[in-house]
Design an enzyme around this catalytic site. Sequence first.
Site, mmCIF file in Angstrom:
data_model
loop_
_atom_site.group_PDB
_atom_site.id
_atom_site.type_symbol
_atom_site.label_atom_id
_atom_site.label_comp_id
_atom_site.label_asym_id
_atom_site.label_seq_id
_atom_site.Cartn_x
_atom_site.Cartn_y
_atom_site.Cartn_z
ATOM 1 N N ARG A 255 -6.595 -18.905 -5.875
ATOM 2 C CA ARG A 255 -6.824 -20.127 -4.890
ATOM 3 C C ARG A 255 -8.625 -19.685 -4.523
ATOM 4 O O ARG A 255 -9.379 -20.659 -4.532
ATOM 5 C CB ARG A 255 -6.281 -20.673 -4.390
ATOM 6 C CG ARG A 255 -4.883 -21.161 -4.828
ATOM 7 C CD ARG A 255 -3.729 -22.063 -3.368
ATOM 8 N NE ARG A 255 -3.442 -21.154 -2.345
ATOM 9 C CZ ARG A 255 -2.751 -19.985 -2.186
ATOM 10 N NH1 ARG A 255 -2.262 -19.523 -3.728
ATOM 11 N NH2 ARG A 255 -2.936 -19.311 -1.180
ATOM 12 N N ASN B 239 -6.456 -11.295 3.781
ATOM 13 C CA ASN B 239 -5.684 -11.959 3.258
ATOM 14 C C ASN B 239 -4.674 -13.035 4.132
ATOM 15 O O ASN B 239 -4.773 -13.434 4.857
ATOM 16 C CB ASN B 239 -4.919 -10.949 1.931
ATOM 17 C CG ASN B 239 -3.185 -10.412 3.006
ATOM 18 O OD1 ASN B 239 -3.305 -10.688 3.810
ATOM 19 N ND2 ASN B 239 -3.654 -9.843 1.887
ATOM 20 N N GLY C 15 -11.677 4.157 -1.512
ATOM 21 C CA GLY C 15 -12.524 4.028 -2.513
ATOM 22 C C GLY C 15 -13.067 3.080 -3.055
ATOM 23 O O GLY C 15 -13.463 3.294 -4.204
ATOM 24 N N ASN D 13 -6.554 6.916 -2.272
ATOM 25 C CA ASN D 13 -5.423 7.304 -2.361
ATOM 26 C C ASN D 13 -5.368 7.981 -4.280
ATOM 27 O O ASN D 13 -6.138 7.377 -4.365
ATOM 28 C CB ASN D 13 -4.801 5.897 -2.167
ATOM 29 C CG ASN D 13 -4.479 6.620 -0.753
ATOM 30 O OD1 ASN D 13 -4.574 7.007 0.497
ATOM 31 N ND2 ASN D 13 -3.684 5.090 -0.733
ATOM 32 N N ALA E 138 -6.070 -4.115 -5.482
ATOM 33 C CA ALA E 138 -7.550 -3.659 -5.033
ATOM 34 C C ALA E 138 -7.911 -5.158 -6.293
ATOM 35 O O ALA E 138 -9.305 -5.205 -5.819
ATOM 36 C CB ALA E 138 -8.002 -2.468 -6.154
ATOM 37 N N ALA E 139 -7.557 -5.889 -5.701
ATOM 38 C CA ALA E 139 -8.780 -7.507 -6.025
ATOM 39 C C ALA E 139 -9.013 -7.428 -4.587
ATOM 40 O O ALA E 139 -10.277 -8.080 -4.646
ATOM 41 C CB ALA E 139 -7.785 -8.459 -6.122
ATOM 42 N N GLY E 140 -8.325 -7.118 -3.735
ATOM 43 C CA GLY E 140 -9.027 -7.823 -2.472
ATOM 44 C C GLY E 140 -10.237 -6.014 -2.567
ATOM 45 O O GLY E 140 -11.218 -6.594 -1.803
ATOM 46 N N ASP E 141 -9.740 -5.609 -2.166
ATOM 47 C CA ASP E 141 -11.167 -4.731 -2.269
ATOM 48 C C ASP E 141 -12.041 -4.953 -3.279
ATOM 49 O O ASP E 141 -13.496 -4.800 -2.620
ATOM 50 C CB ASP E 141 -10.404 -2.570 -2.524
ATOM 51 C CG ASP E 141 -8.974 -2.477 -1.855
ATOM 52 O OD1 ASP E 141 -9.227 -2.928 -0.836
ATOM 53 O OD2 ASP E 141 -8.372 -1.493 -2.613
ATOM 54 N N GLU F 229 -6.688 1.959 7.065
ATOM 55 C CA GLU F 229 -5.916 2.924 6.106
ATOM 56 C C GLU F 229 -6.282 4.282 6.328
ATOM 57 O O GLU F 229 -5.606 5.354 5.804
ATOM 58 C CB GLU F 229 -5.990 2.996 4.563
ATOM 59 C CG GLU F 229 -4.780 2.496 4.172
ATOM 60 C CD GLU F 229 -4.876 2.824 2.486
ATOM 61 O OE1 GLU F 229 -4.492 2.083 2.174
ATOM 62 O OE2 GLU F 229 -5.779 3.134 1.660
ATOM 63 N N LYS G 148 -8.994 -14.774 2.305
ATOM 64 C CA LYS G 148 -8.655 -14.489 0.740
ATOM 65 C C LYS G 148 -7.223 -15.183 0.487
ATOM 66 O O LYS G 148 -6.599 -14.727 1.256
ATOM 67 C CB LYS G 148 -8.695 -13.358 0.391
ATOM 68 C CG LYS G 148 -9.881 -12.499 0.970
ATOM 69 C CD LYS G 148 -10.132 -10.760 0.421
ATOM 70 C CE LYS G 148 -10.966 -9.734 0.974
ATOM 71 N NZ LYS G 148 -10.173 -8.293 1.220
HETATM 72 O O1 RIB Z 1 -5.224 -2.418 -1.809
HETATM 73 C C1 RIB Z 1 -5.278 -0.981 -2.909
HETATM 74 C C2 RIB Z 1 -4.663 0.036 -2.577
HETATM 75 O O2 RIB Z 1 -3.958 0.227 -1.262
HETATM 76 C C3 RIB Z 1 -4.084 0.481 -3.989
HETATM 77 O O3 RIB Z 1 -5.262 1.746 -4.285
HETATM 78 C C4 RIB Z 1 -3.839 2.558 -2.872
HETATM 79 O O4 RIB Z 1 -4.078 3.230 -2.935
HETATM 80 C C5 RIB Z 1 -3.277 1.326 -1.812
HETATM 81 O O5 RIB Z 1 -3.593 2.246 -0.435
#
Ligand code: RIB
Length: 330
Positions: free
Chosen positions: A232, A192, A48, A17, A257-260, A146, A228
Site C-alpha cells: 500500500r 513497518n 548488509g 547474515n 528485504a523489501a523494508g531494507d 539486528e 511502511k
Molecule cells: O530483512 C531481511 C533480512 O532479515 C534477511 O536478509 C535476513 O537475513 C534477516 O536478517
Amino acid sequence: MTETHRPARIFALGSLNVDLVVQVDRFPQPGETLPGRTFHTFPGGKGGNQAVAVARLGGSPSMAARLGDDSFGEEYLATLIREGVQVNQVERIPGKTTGTALIEVDQRGQNRIVVVAGANECWDDRAVSIALAGIAEGDILLLQLEIPLPAVIEAALIASRRGAQVILDPAPAPEAPLPRELLGALSWCTPNEHEAALITGIATSSAGGQREAALALVRHGVSRAVVKAGARGAWLALEDRAELLPGFPVEARDTTAAGDSFNGGLAWALSHHFSPREAVIRANAVAALSTTGLGAQTAMPTAARLSSFLEKAGITPGEQKNRDTPASDP
Ligand code: RIB
C-alpha cells in the site's frame, strides 16, 4: 558538481547474515513436515541488505559489521567488495560463526525468518566508536536492530552529535519500547506496521492507526517518521502532518528485504538531496522492485532500472529535486 550538490556519504552499521532460503507451497504447522520446492543460499542481514541497496543505486556506502571466521564470512566479504560496498570496518571475528537466517518463502512471496546472530553480537561501545570514527556532519547513517541495542544507541548518539542524519529501521521488532534517548537522536524512524504498533502502542491494522502511529513517533522525538504499509505504500509524518505515499504495483515473488531496500533507497535519495516526500516516493519504488526476484538482494535495482521504472510510472527522474514539499493530511 558543486559542494552543495555532491551526494552525502552513507554509512551502514549493522548485521550481515547468510540467508538459507526454502520455497514452500505453504508454511508448515508445528510438528508437520513438508517438501520444499527449492533451496538457495543468499547474502542477507538487514545491515548488509541496506548497504547493498545503496551500492546498487550507484552509491559507495561504508559498512561497519562483523562476520565469522567461517567460509560464509569469507564469501560474504567478497560479495560486499564486488557490490562496491566499502569494507574497512567489516571485521571477521575468530571463533564466531557468521550470522545465519533460515527463511521460508511461500507462493505469495510472504516469508518467515529465524535469525542466529553469531558474529553480529560482537559489538560494544568502543567498537562502535572506532567504526564510526570517520562520520561527520552531513553524512547519513543507516541502523537496524539486528545487533545489540546498546550498540545501536551508541551509534545513533555519536552520529547525531556530529550532525549526521540517522535513519533507524526498528527491525526486527523490538521486545521493549525504544528508549527516548534513541528516538531523540533519530532523523528518521521507519517501522513497518507491526513494529510501529509495538513502539507506539497504537493498533496499526487500519490506515488511520498507521497514520496515528507515524504522528506519534514524531511526538516521541523522531524528526521524521515513516510507517511502511507493504504494497500500500508508506505513511510519512513531518511535524503534525502525515500522508500516505502509495506503493508501486509489481508482481511480488519474495518480499524478503523489501523494508531494507526501502531504507537503502531512502538514504540514497536523501544523499542526493531529494526532499523527504520525494525520497520516500523513490524508496517505495526501490522496495517494490526488490520484491520481483527471489532473495534479499537479487532484485535490488540499479539507478538506471529505478529511473526507467519511475518514468513508466509517470515520475520524471530528478523532478522536484531539492523541493521540500510539505506533507499533508489525507
Ligand atoms: O530483512 C531481511 C533480512 O532479515 C534477511 O536478509 C535476513 O537475513 C534477516 O536478517
